[in-house]
Design a protein around this motif. Structure first.
Motif, PDB file in Angstrom:
ATOM      1  N   GLU A 232       0.812  -1.206   0.000  1.00 31.64           N
ATOM      2  CA  GLU A 232       0.000   0.000   0.000  1.00 31.64           C
ATOM      3  C   GLU A 232       0.854   1.268   0.000  1.00 31.64           C
ATOM      4  O   GLU A 232       0.458   2.283  -0.538  1.00 31.64           O
ATOM      5  N   LEU A 233       2.000   1.200   0.661  1.00 29.29           N
ATOM      6  CA  LEU A 233       2.855   2.369   0.767  1.00 29.29           C
ATOM      7  C   LEU A 233       4.192   2.100   0.098  1.00 29.29           C
ATOM      8  O   LEU A 233       4.683   0.975   0.143  1.00 29.29           O
ATOM      9  N   PRO A 234       4.797   3.095  -0.516  1.00 29.85           N
ATOM     10  CA  PRO A 234       6.114   2.876  -1.132  1.00 29.85           C
ATOM     11  C   PRO A 234       7.182   2.685  -0.089  1.00 29.85           C
ATOM     12  O   PRO A 234       7.069   3.166   1.033  1.00 29.85           O
ATOM     13  N   GLY A 235       8.255   1.996  -0.478  1.00 27.51           N
ATOM     14  CA  GLY A 235       9.398   1.848   0.392  1.00 27.51           C
ATOM     15  C   GLY A 235       9.216   0.740   1.399  1.00 27.51           C
ATOM     16  O   GLY A 235       8.164   0.129   1.507  1.00 27.51           O
ATOM     17  N   PRO A 236      10.262   0.470   2.183  1.00 24.24           N
ATOM     18  CA  PRO A 236      10.245  -0.650   3.112  1.00 24.24           C
ATOM     19  C   PRO A 236       9.402  -0.352   4.333  1.00 24.24           C
ATOM     20  O   PRO A 236       9.250   0.783   4.752  1.00 24.24           O
ATOM     21  N   THR A 237       8.849  -1.394   4.937  1.00 21.23           N
ATOM     22  CA  THR A 237       8.243  -1.306   6.255  1.00 21.23           C
ATOM     23  C   THR A 237       8.920  -2.358   7.097  1.00 21.23           C
ATOM     24  O   THR A 237       9.660  -3.192   6.601  1.00 21.23           O
ATOM     25  N   VAL A 238       8.634  -2.338   8.403  1.00 22.43           N
ATOM     26  CA  VAL A 238       9.255  -3.304   9.282  1.00 22.43           C
ATOM     27  C   VAL A 238       8.622  -4.681   9.147  1.00 22.43           C
ATOM     28  O   VAL A 238       9.088  -5.648   9.675  1.00 22.43           O
ATOM     29  N   SER A 239       7.509  -4.769   8.419  1.00 24.00           N
ATOM     30  CA  SER A 239       6.838  -6.058   8.281  1.00 24.00           C
ATOM     31  C   SER A 239       7.506  -6.916   7.224  1.00 24.00           C
ATOM     32  O   SER A 239       7.967  -6.425   6.204  1.00 24.00           O
ATOM     33  N   ALA A 240       7.512  -8.215   7.469  1.00 23.73           N
ATOM     34  CA  ALA A 240       8.008  -9.151   6.471  1.00 23.73           C
ATOM     35  C   ALA A 240       6.856  -9.663   5.626  1.00 23.73           C
ATOM     36  O   ALA A 240       7.049 -10.458   4.735  1.00 23.73           O
ATOM     37  N   ARG A 241       5.639  -9.222   5.952  1.00 19.46           N
ATOM     38  CA  ARG A 241       4.475  -9.676   5.212  1.00 19.46           C
ATOM     39  C   ARG A 241       4.115  -8.657   4.140  1.00 19.46           C
ATOM     40  O   ARG A 241       4.243  -7.453   4.349  1.00 19.46           O
ATOM     41  N   PRO A 242       3.615  -9.086   2.975  1.00 15.08           N
ATOM     42  CA  PRO A 242       3.108  -8.140   1.993  1.00 15.08           C
ATOM     43  C   PRO A 242       1.796  -7.563   2.486  1.00 15.08           C
ATOM     44  O   PRO A 242       1.075  -8.177   3.266  1.00 15.08           O
ATOM     45  N   ALA A 243       1.486  -6.343   2.056  1.00  9.75           N
ATOM     46  CA  ALA A 243       0.199  -5.762   2.401  1.00  9.75           C
ATOM     47  C   ALA A 243      -0.923  -6.609   1.816  1.00  9.75           C
ATOM     48  O   ALA A 243      -0.804  -7.172   0.728  1.00  9.75           O
ATOM     49  N   LEU A 244      -2.014  -6.698   2.546  1.00 12.43           N
ATOM     50  CA  LEU A 244      -3.130  -7.523   2.099  1.00 12.43           C
ATOM     51  C   LEU A 244      -3.937  -6.808   1.028  1.00 12.43           C
ATOM     52  O   LEU A 244      -4.101  -5.592   1.045  1.00 12.43           O
ATOM     53  N   ARG A 245      -4.495  -7.582   0.090  1.00 15.12           N
ATOM     54  CA  ARG A 245      -5.426  -7.008  -0.873  1.00 15.12           C
ATOM     55  C   ARG A 245      -6.775  -6.851  -0.179  1.00 15.12           C
ATOM     56  O   ARG A 245      -7.371  -7.817   0.287  1.00 15.12           O
TER      57      ARG A 245
ATOM     58  N   VAL B 127      11.868  -7.509  17.523  1.00 12.02           N
ATOM     59  CA  VAL B 127      11.903  -7.276  16.075  1.00 12.02           C
ATOM     60  C   VAL B 127      12.396  -8.525  15.353  1.00 12.02           C
ATOM     61  O   VAL B 127      11.838  -8.929  14.320  1.00 12.02           O
ATOM     62  N   SER B 128      13.428  -9.152  15.877  1.00  5.25           N
ATOM     63  CA  SER B 128      13.968 -10.369  15.276  1.00  5.25           C
ATOM     64  C   SER B 128      12.921 -11.467  15.211  1.00  5.25           C
ATOM     65  O   SER B 128      12.809 -12.184  14.208  1.00  5.25           O
ATOM     66  N   LEU B 129      12.135 -11.599  16.268  1.00  3.09           N
ATOM     67  CA  LEU B 129      11.121 -12.649  16.333  1.00  3.09           C
ATOM     68  C   LEU B 129       9.952 -12.398  15.392  1.00  3.09           C
ATOM     69  O   LEU B 129       9.409 -13.341  14.801  1.00  3.09           O
ATOM     70  N   ARG B 130       9.598 -11.146  15.239  1.00  2.00           N
ATOM     71  CA  ARG B 130       8.328 -10.844  14.570  1.00  2.00           C
ATOM     72  C   ARG B 130       8.458 -10.315  13.158  1.00  2.00           C
ATOM     73  O   ARG B 130       7.453 -10.237  12.444  1.00  2.00           O
ATOM     74  N   ARG B 131       9.651  -9.971  12.742  1.00  2.00           N
ATOM     75  CA  ARG B 131       9.834  -9.446  11.386  1.00  2.00           C
ATOM     76  C   ARG B 131      10.996 -10.191  10.736  1.00  2.00           C
ATOM     77  O   ARG B 131      12.162  -9.789  10.835  1.00  2.00           O
ATOM     78  N   PRO B 132      10.706 -11.323  10.075  1.00  3.49           N
ATOM     79  CA  PRO B 132      11.767 -12.176   9.524  1.00  3.49           C
ATOM     80  C   PRO B 132      12.736 -11.460   8.594  1.00  3.49           C
ATOM     81  O   PRO B 132      13.916 -11.819   8.555  1.00  3.49           O
ATOM     82  N   ALA B 133      12.274 -10.470   7.865  1.00  2.00           N
ATOM     83  CA  ALA B 133      13.172  -9.768   6.950  1.00  2.00           C
ATOM     84  C   ALA B 133      14.287  -9.031   7.687  1.00  2.00           C
ATOM     85  O   ALA B 133      15.329  -8.726   7.101  1.00  2.00           O
ATOM     86  N   LEU B 134      14.090  -8.752   8.962  1.00  2.00           N
ATOM     87  CA  LEU B 134      15.083  -8.043   9.756  1.00  2.00           C
ATOM     88  C   LEU B 134      15.808  -8.955  10.738  1.00  2.00           C
ATOM     89  O   LEU B 134      16.616  -8.488  11.550  1.00  2.00           O
ATOM     90  N   ARG B 135      15.529 -10.234  10.680  1.00  2.00           N
ATOM     91  CA  ARG B 135      15.997 -11.145  11.727  1.00  2.00           C
ATOM     92  C   ARG B 135      17.514 -11.194  11.852  1.00  2.00           C
ATOM     93  O   ARG B 135      18.048 -11.208  12.961  1.00  2.00           O
ATOM     94  N   SER B 136      18.214 -11.245  10.762  1.00  2.00           N
ATOM     95  CA  SER B 136      19.665 -11.392  10.832  1.00  2.00           C
ATOM     96  C   SER B 136      20.310 -10.241  11.596  1.00  2.00           C
ATOM     97  O   SER B 136      21.091 -10.448  12.525  1.00  2.00           O
ATOM     98  N   ASP B 137      19.963  -9.021  11.211  1.00  2.31           N
ATOM     99  CA  ASP B 137      20.563  -7.859  11.853  1.00  2.31           C
ATOM    100  C   ASP B 137      20.149  -7.747  13.318  1.00  2.31           C
ATOM    101  O   ASP B 137      20.972  -7.482  14.195  1.00  2.31           O
TER     102      ASP B 137
END
Length: 489
Positions: A47-60, A130-140
């Motif tokens: 829905e919004l441009p750029g990254p968010t902290v979510s690892a999930r895509p926005a829902l349709r 953040v590591s637990l809930r946002r997989p895209a950020l887990r490593s850092d």
């Protein structure tokens, strides 16, 4: 220096590089790519441009209401993402360990000569969450979690399990400043925040030594501070493990403790932090003693600290009878009341009773009392236990975050019967977006005046008592709950 700490610092240095902006740039690119690939795989567009902290895509969205919930989720994620990116990219101390704590409104690093358990624990808990809930950020954020856990265990925690309130950032300065005296009293608010952080860090990293440290900190707390007569915990403990109830028992001879409360009392602030820490610890270590203490704290907070109208007293005598403040009045904190409603529900869920009727009823009473007596352009501060808070009182960042989080939880639970919680949530979130969140640099202003302008007398974005745990938890919860509501519409 331990091998674990060297490895952790090496990882952190790799993350930061020599110039901070490279980290930020790399993080943004990684999240944007991950986010776009996830969306493409499901034929979805964010829905919004750029990254968010979510690892999930926005829902349709299937309808207008679903669209609004989805947009809300993305906005909450964006608030959280910007704050943690600004903070963690600057806060890591690769020389002495831990995190720097003093940042201006523009995120310029100020003098941070000490390691405060409160700040270090909150930063460690947040990185783990953040590591637990946002997989895209887990490593850092797993690396940040290990970094924070290391400073808690290696510098702030003693072999006995006692956690010191603060130490010198530079170990060489430890004996040169009376404030860092190893014989200084321990306030258990720092002890329980460390337990909460270490338990969450174990959940995020799986490091057995981190769980062991959480256990040892709990055992020291329970052996030294548990009140076997009245229940609950003494709040100030001497270095030899005995309660400090009067100023002549303290090396500092002060009449108040580290959080500004008189000696010899119990506070709602510390006991709800105990409730939160025991909940997290029990989730990773379901020990019978931990469960017993968690059940005891639920009863104390829910049934003894809270009035039938749904307001908690600020301070209590040792037997939990209400005590007046220094001004001679019985007071309540509306921010703590609405936060406690959320914590009570979480405690019961951890013990396998998520639908406990008594707890939900009292939690709802606490929220309703806040809305009736402590809410005007968002949640207000302190007020008389049986009266209304003044709309002229300042509004604080943490109370606003806690209110928004709990109000959306209440809407999810009771929204089919009433829209009062949704309306109040929308009012609170609007104040957060428009006034608390800094549009230029990100992060949250500490306090708003009655006209909702930032309080210029409190310009720091972060300091020892202001990390990012409450704001990030609130925004992550709101984002996830809003996506759930979007799916249900």
């Amino acid at each position: 220096m331990s091998k674990a700490k060297r490895d952790c610092q090496t990882t952190i240095k790799d993350l930061l590089g020599e110039r901070t902006f490279l980290f930020v740039l790399r993080s943004c690119v990684m999240i944007a790519v991950s986010f776009s690939l996830s969306c493409a795989a499901k034929n979805l567009s964010p829905e919004l441009p750029g990254p968010t902290v979510s690892a999930r895509p926005a829902l349709r969205a299937n309808n207008a209401q679903s669209t609004r919930w989805t947009q809300l989720a993305n906005r909450a994620d964006a608030i959280a993402y910007r704050e943690i990116t600004q903070l963690y990219s600057r806060a890591v101390d690769t020389k002495f360990g831990g995190f720097y704590s003093n940042f201006s409104s523009a995120y310029t690093l100020g003098d941070s000569p000490e390691l405060s358990t409160v700040f270090q624990a909150r930063m460690t808990w947040t990185a783990a969450e953040v590591s637990l809930r946002r997989p895209a950020l887990r490593s850092d954020y797993s690396a940040y979690t290990r970094h924070g856990a290391a400073i808690l265990v290696e510098r702030l925690m003693e072999p006995s399990g006692r956690v010191r309130w603060k130490v010198s950032r530079d170990p060489a300065q430890e004996n040169l400043n009376e404030a860092f005296n190893k014989d200084a009293d321990t306030h258990i608010d720092g002890q329980v925040l460390a337990i909460n952080a270490l338990a969450n860090a174990y959940r995020a990293t799986g490091q057995a030594q981190t769980l062991q440290a959480a256990k040892e900190a709990f055992l020291w707390l329970d052996n030294s501070a548990h009140d076997t007569t009245n229940g609950g915990y003494f709040e100030v403990i001497s270095s030899n493990g005995t309660p400090v109830l009067t100023n002549d028992q303290s090396p500092s001879k002060a009449y108040s403790d580290q959080i500004g409360k008189p000696l010899g009392v119990k506070s709602s602030n510390t006991h709800i932090h105990l409730l939160e820490a025991m909940t997290t610890l029990y989730e990773v270590w379901p020990d019978p003693m931990v469960k017993s203490r968690l059940e005891e704290l639920v009863i104390i907070v829910r049934d003894r600290m809270t009035t039938p109208a749904g307001a908690m007293h600020l301070i209590f005598k040792l037997d939990f009878s209400p005590a007046p403040t220094a001004q001679g009045r019985l007071m309540t904190s509306h921010g703590h009341n609405i936060e406690t409603a959320y914590l009570l529900i979480g405690a019961m869920r951890a013990m396998g009773r998520p639908d406990d009727a008594v707890t939900w009823t009292i939690a709802r009473q606490m929220v309703d009392n806040t809305l009736a007596k402590g809410f005007s352009n968002g949640v207000l501060g302190e007020g008389p236990i049986d009266g209304k808070a003044s709309a002229e009182t300042a509004r604080t960042w943490w109370a606003a975050a806690e209110a928004a989080n709990t109000l959306l939880l209440m809407h999810e639970k009771y929204g089919r019967a009433t829209d009062m919680y949704r309306i109040a949530f929308e009012q609170q979130f609007a104040v957060i977006e428009k006034h608390f969140v800094d549009p230029e640099f990100g992060g949250w202003h500490e306090e708003l005046n009655a006209d909702l302008s930032p309080n210029a007398d409190k310009p720091l974005k972060h300091h020892d008592q202001k990390a990012a745990d409450q704001t990030v938890r609130s925004m992550l919860n709101i984002a996830d709950r809003a996506r759930s509501l979007a799916r249900s519409n």
